[in-house]
Scaffold this motif. Structure first.
Motif, PDB file in Angstrom:
ATOM      1  N   ASN A 220       0.786  -1.334   0.198  1.00 31.69           N
ATOM      2  CA  ASN A 220       0.059   0.043  -0.054  1.00 31.69           C
ATOM      3  C   ASN A 220       0.746   1.331  -0.207  1.00 31.69           C
ATOM      4  OD1 ASN A 220      -1.643   2.254   1.071  1.00 31.69           O
ATOM      5  ND2 ASN A 220      -3.309   0.497   1.076  1.00 31.69           N
ATOM      6  N   PRO A 221       0.672   1.967  -1.056  1.00 32.43           N
ATOM      7  CA  PRO A 221       1.506   3.216  -1.013  1.00 32.43           C
ATOM      8  C   PRO A 221       1.426   4.372   0.122  1.00 32.43           C
ATOM      9  CG  PRO A 221      -0.601   3.951  -2.108  1.00 32.43           C
ATOM     10  CD  PRO A 221      -0.454   2.223  -1.786  1.00 32.43           C
ATOM     11  N   ALA A 254       5.844   4.895  -5.507  1.00 23.26           N
ATOM     12  CA  ALA A 254       4.780   5.377  -4.599  1.00 23.26           C
ATOM     13  C   ALA A 254       4.884   6.553  -3.894  1.00 23.26           C
ATOM     14  CB  ALA A 254       4.324   3.929  -3.753  1.00 23.26           C
ATOM     15  N   TYR A 255       3.878   7.476  -3.829  1.00 20.55           N
ATOM     16  CA  TYR A 255       4.092   8.291  -2.884  1.00 20.55           C
ATOM     17  C   TYR A 255       2.854   8.766  -2.110  1.00 20.55           C
ATOM     18  CZ  TYR A 255       5.100  13.393  -2.027  1.00 20.55           C
ATOM     19  OH  TYR A 255       5.598  14.672  -1.304  1.00 20.55           O
ATOM     20  N   ALA A 262      -2.904   8.969  -1.405  1.00 25.41           N
ATOM     21  CA  ALA A 262      -1.619   8.246  -1.762  1.00 25.41           C
ATOM     22  C   ALA A 262      -1.620   7.557  -3.152  1.00 25.41           C
ATOM     23  CB  ALA A 262      -1.187   7.316  -0.844  1.00 25.41           C
ATOM     24  N   ALA A 263      -0.692   7.157  -3.916  1.00 23.28           N
ATOM     25  CA  ALA A 263      -0.830   6.641  -5.169  1.00 23.28           C
ATOM     26  C   ALA A 263       0.479   5.983  -5.488  1.00 23.28           C
ATOM     27  CB  ALA A 263      -1.057   7.819  -6.286  1.00 23.28           C
ATOM     28  N   LYS A 264       0.242   4.728  -6.443  1.00 26.38           N
ATOM     29  CA  LYS A 264       1.403   4.192  -6.907  1.00 26.38           C
ATOM     30  C   LYS A 264       1.397   3.671  -8.323  1.00 26.38           C
ATOM     31  CE  LYS A 264      -0.090  -0.522  -5.479  1.00 26.38           C
ATOM     32  NZ  LYS A 264       0.191  -1.715  -4.999  1.00 26.38           N
ATOM     33  N   ILE A 265       2.477   3.228  -8.934  1.00 28.05           N
ATOM     34  CA  ILE A 265       2.441   2.723 -10.161  1.00 28.05           C
ATOM     35  C   ILE A 265       3.640   1.973 -10.451  1.00 28.05           C
ATOM     36  CG2 ILE A 265       3.942   4.808 -11.193  1.00 28.05           C
ATOM     37  CD1 ILE A 265       2.090   4.291 -13.792  1.00 28.05           C
ATOM     38  N   TYR A 361      -5.397   5.697  -3.940  1.00 29.04           N
ATOM     39  CA  TYR A 361      -5.790   5.541  -2.719  1.00 29.04           C
ATOM     40  C   TYR A 361      -6.055   6.796  -1.788  1.00 29.04           C
ATOM     41  CZ  TYR A 361      -3.647   1.006  -3.720  1.00 29.04           C
ATOM     42  OH  TYR A 361      -3.230  -0.365  -4.135  1.00 29.04           O
ATOM     43  N   PHE A 362      -7.593   6.731  -1.292  1.00 26.21           N
ATOM     44  CA  PHE A 362      -7.938   7.922  -0.526  1.00 26.21           C
ATOM     45  C   PHE A 362      -8.494   7.492   0.742  1.00 26.21           C
ATOM     46  CE2 PHE A 362     -11.781  10.776  -0.360  1.00 26.21           C
ATOM     47  CZ  PHE A 362     -11.055  11.916   0.145  1.00 26.21           C
TER      48      PHE A 362
END
Length: 906
Positions: A220-221, A254-255, A262-265, A361-362
């Motif tokens: 999870n980011p 991820a950040y 937060a988000a990731k790729i 992700y919120f």
């Protein structure tokens, strides 16, 4: 006001995790007790955890190889330094067994696990290949990039008895109804953990979790930030294909933008050369060679087309061309096949995987309540062996998921769709290159005429056959020629199997599931309820399914509940009781109830005994129901009621629907006996029933414990199957009614029949049983040594039911061992893994044969460079270089040698 109070109640904790030598432990799990809220330590052992409740509460720190520590949090913004003493793998926390976090030591069922530490130290080429080192796990290698995971027997590469989930999403392809390994799955830099439940898991996870289930969880980011990269470069080495370059790259970014978002790729790229399959063993005649007139080589295609020369010479067209009809008597009653092409002339053996996924992700209230969207796309090329051998070229799959969850519930919905790309059937490619050059009728006519001519010239039968083949094959398209290339390209771009070999697909399924845990509301027990719904949309344009006139749709649903209660018997003994039940319903079949009862008795902190009994079920797959595929030697016809008339077959003279396979057929073995004896009394009517769900009753016992520094994990099981789903090969005469004693018998004698592979349930008693034991310890202070032994046995009366295949495909004996040290000296480690497999009989629609026993060794050395946050690794798989295979008909597995550089992968 209460809502606002809850939404702003949160606690942030910081700290470090070190071992008893004050060395940081990267990748340690930090979790709030009795929740799924958690984080992991970074490369320096630091962590930050935010939890949406006020203190007091407890957090738990764990890492494989260390004892779990629980610490009470008493105030907000508390800083906590945790020391983990050296422990065991029993302290690892798993979620899959009961859908709730628990120590693997206390799990009520058998669980196998790969955590971050095991993934980093695996001697295999990647984490997915590392699964084959787990106790009781079989990994059958279809090709370099397509491996099929299974437990406890009954496996083919089309393994729809075993479920594979990635963050809760089913990873099976809609068209094939089973996972295609990790071809379009996870990137290694994003893997958090892998858990595997052997055996039936239908009570919690539904119909496809019949033989086991594999859970892959990503990072999870919010908990894992930064950029991670893995670069792997090496070669694969095989006698048949030589030495070829291998490249595997994965990148994760991820950040955490804030406590709310937060988000990731992720991106992964793999390219190599597949294991070439070059066997010329005759599939139908033991000991047969290419010199035989009815040869059908395993990896030779086009020779599946055959006919009886008597049929040729007795045709009106052929007889009219004979100067003397009496010459027909010179032709023997024998079957002859066309000359085929080797597989390596029909594929480039390109193995490739390109995949990417992203997630948003919120957390609107900065606590455990989370809304996420995840998208995944992947494309690749590989070899798949099913009924035939297929070149899966530019296959594309995508998934999209929306999920709402917190510590007590989840609600998710997702869609999975695929496209076949440029994929094609290599068997039919060979068949139709032959037909593009010369149609079957012409080829067999020329063969027969040349046979007569050679016989009249004084040749014996063997010489006459050789002369006949040379004549019929004159000017045949040769691999590499322009004519061959043009015919090949036309075939792989033509979806009509009478002239081409391309298969098309744009199928999808929609899935929704939910779960709620009432443990925060009810004190006396941990109670969960949940359910799922799935809708299939099959759209192969008639190349796989009988959907030529439009997509086929159908649906299924399930609901379940579980109650878990821990009872403290005394200061050291605790009994954990778990009961669960699931009801599933497909629109084609009656509903089915799958209960499970299990008990885990903790005798003290070092010993735990577990037992469980359950029933499971398996719905017939999309192929069992709706396939309509001419595979050459037999036609596969699914047995959904409306499928029987939707499939039609024409041989140029006679036309049949799929219904004849189920309502007017003889068993294939009795038809073969008629050909050998000429006695109609040996014929047996088949007329198999249409398929219905399969059931299993399963009992398991197990033990986990620690004796000083020795860890033991043992399990034994017994499975009894009812209405076992299998394929039965039958033959349907083109005229007459089976059992009439005359016309249908004459049809068989004249080779006027069609073979069908039907999907039905065996009346046989099918049982299986087995056991596994794993032992691990430390020797010479800090060297890790482990080993496991697995026994598996099928109980089935094959002589009584010769036309049923169980596809058990599992060695009776397996042994695995590993030896290594993560810190042989400062920042340097190594690991060696050994596997032994007993020989076993492989049976599948493509072909049956013995898989010889094999021994293989994988090894790796690694160097950590903390200043660069990097791990460098050099490794080799199948280090001994002795090639082997795990399934009849696949390429032999060679060796791989590689070096890798992994940066910031925690």
């Amino acid at each position: 006001m209460l809502f606002c109070g809850v939404s702003y109640a949160q606690t942030t904790i910081t700290g470090t995790v070190v071992d008893d030598s004050s060395q940081p432990i990267p990748g340690a799990n930090i979790i709030v007790v009795n929740t799924s809220t958690g984080t992991v330590t970074d490369f320096d052992g630091n962590f930050t955890l935010t939890y949406g409740q006020n203190p007091p509460f407890s957090i738990q720190a764990s890492s494989v190889g260390f004892e779990t520590v629980t610490v009470e949090v008493l105030s907000k913004n508390q800083k906590i330094d945790i020391v983990l003493n050296e422990g065991t793998s029993l302290d690892a926390v798993v979620i899959s067994a009961s859908r709730t976090p628990e120590r693997i030591f206390e799990s009520p069922v058998t669980v196998e696990r790969l955590g971050l530490k095991e993934i980093k130290n695996t001697a295999s080429a990647d984490f997915y290949d590392g699964l084959e080192n787990l106790k009781g796990v079989d990994v059958n290698t279809n090709s370099l990039t397509f491996k099929s995971v299974n437990t406890r027997g009954f496996a083919t590469f089309a393994n729809n008895r075993f479920m594979q989930l990635v963050d809760g999403m089913d990873n099976s392809t809609p068209a094939l109804n089973f996972p295609i390994g990790n071809l379009v799955g996870m990137t290694e830099t994003d893997v958090l953990s892998v858990e595997l439940l052997p055996g039936a898991s239908s009570a919690l996870y539904g119909a496809n979790a019949f033989n086991g289930i594999l859970f892959m969880r990503s990072k999870n980011p919010f908990d894992h930030q930064g950029i991670s990269t893995s670069i792997k470069k090496g070669i694969t080495s095989q006698k048949a294909s030589g030495d070829n370059e291998y490249t595997d790259v994965s990148i994760r970014a991820a950040y955490k933008f804030s406590d709310k978002f937060a988000a990731k790729i992720n991106f992964g790229y793999l390219k190599g050369t597949d294991w070439a399959a070059i066997s010329e063993v005759d599939k139908t005649t033991p000991g047969g060679t290419r010199a035989d007139i009815n040869y059908d080589g395993i990896n030779v295609y086009g020779d599946e087309v055959s006919t009886n020369l008597k049929k040729v010479v007795e045709s009106d067209d052929f007889l009219s061309k004979l100067p003397n009809p009496a010459l027909a008597d010179l032709v023997p009653h024998v079957v002859v096949s066309r000359t085929g092409y080797n597989e390596r002339t029909l594929t480039d053996y390109n193995a490739q995987s390109i995949k990417s996924d992203w997630g948003l992700y919120f957390r609107p209230w900065e606590n455990d309540f989370e809304i996420s969207y995840v998208g995944k796309v992947g494309t690749g090329s590989t070899i798949y062996q099913g009924t035939n051998r297929y070149n899966i070229d530019n296959f594309f799959q995508e998934q999209h998921k929306i999920e709402i969850r917190n510590d007590n519930f989840f609600l998710r919905g997702y869609v999975v769709s695929d496209k076949a790309g440029d994929s094609y059937d290599m068997v039919f490619t060979g068949i139709n290159i032959n037909r593009a050059w010369k149609d079957d009728e012409t080829w067999f006519g020329e063969y027969t005429g040349a046979f007569i001519t050679a016989t009249l010239g004084g040749a014996n039968e063997t010489q006459a056959h050789a002369a006949a083949r040379a004549t019929a094959d004159n000017n045949r398209y040769l691999p590499g020629s322009d004519d061959f290339k043009n015919a090949f390209n036309r075939s792989i771009n033509d979806p009509d199997l009478s002239t081409g070999s391309k298969f098309q697909d744009n199928s999808k399924y929609y899935h929704a599931d939910a779960n709620y845990n009432f443990s925060h509301l009810i004190d006396f027990a941990d109670i969960q309820v949940g359910g799922s719904y799935r809708k299939y949309n099959l759209n192969s344009s008639g190349t796989i399914y009988t959907d030529l006139n439009g997509p086929i749709t159908y649906s299924e649903f399930g609901i379940y509940t579980q109650i878990q209660k821990s009872i403290e018997l005394n200061e050291e003994m605790e009994l954990k009781l778990t009961g669960s039940a699931r009801y599933d319903k497909s629109e084609f079949f009656d509903g089915f109830l799958s209960p499970r009862i299990s008990a885990a008795l903790t005798l003290n902190k070092d010993h735990n005994i577990r037992a469980s009994v359950q029933t499971g079920f398996r719905n017939p797959t999309t192929q069992d129901l709706f396939i309509g595929l001419n595979a050459g030697r037999a036609i596969l016809v699914g047995s959904a009621p409306d499928n029987l008339d939707r499939y039609t077959h024409t041989d140029g003279i006679y036309t049949q629907t799929g219904r004849v396979a189920y309502e007017n057929s003889y068993t294939a073995s009795s038809a073969a006996a008629l050909a050998e004896t000429g006695n109609p009394a040996v014929l047996e009517i088949a007329n198999p029933d249409i398929v219905k769900p399969e059931q299993v009753s399963s009992a398991e016992v197990g033990y986990r414990g620690k004796f000083s520094n020795i860890i033991v994990d043992f399990s034994a099981y017994y499975n009894s199957y009812k209405d076992f789903i299998s394929q039965e090969v039958v033959v349907s005469p083109y005229y007459g009614t089976v059992g009439d004693g005359s016309l249908s018998v004459q049809a068989l004698a004249n080779d006027d029949f069609q073979a069908y592979s039907t999907y039905t349930n065996s009346p046989a008693d099918v049982n299986s049983y087995g056991a596994s034991i794993g032992v691990s310890t430390k020797i010479f202070k800090d060297f890790d040594l482990s080993g496991s032994y697995t026994y598996a046995k099928l109980d089935f009366n094959r002589e009584k039911y010769p036309d049923f295949t169980t596809n058990f495909n599992t060695p009776e004996h397996k042994f695995k061992a590993s030896f290594g040290n993560t810190d042989l000296f400062e920042n340097f480690g190594f690991n060696i893994a050994y596997r032994f497999s007993d020989d076993y009989f492989w049976e599948a629609t493509f072909g049956n044969g013995i898989v010889p026993e094999f021994h293989t060794v994988d090894a790796q050395i690694n160097l950590k460079v903390p200043s660069m946050k990097s791990i460098f690794k050099a490794g080799a798989t199948n280090l001994l270089g002795k090639e082997y295979f795990t399934a009849f008909g696949t390429g032999h597995i060679g060796s791989m040698y590689y070096v890798s550089w992994t940066i910031n992968n925690l």
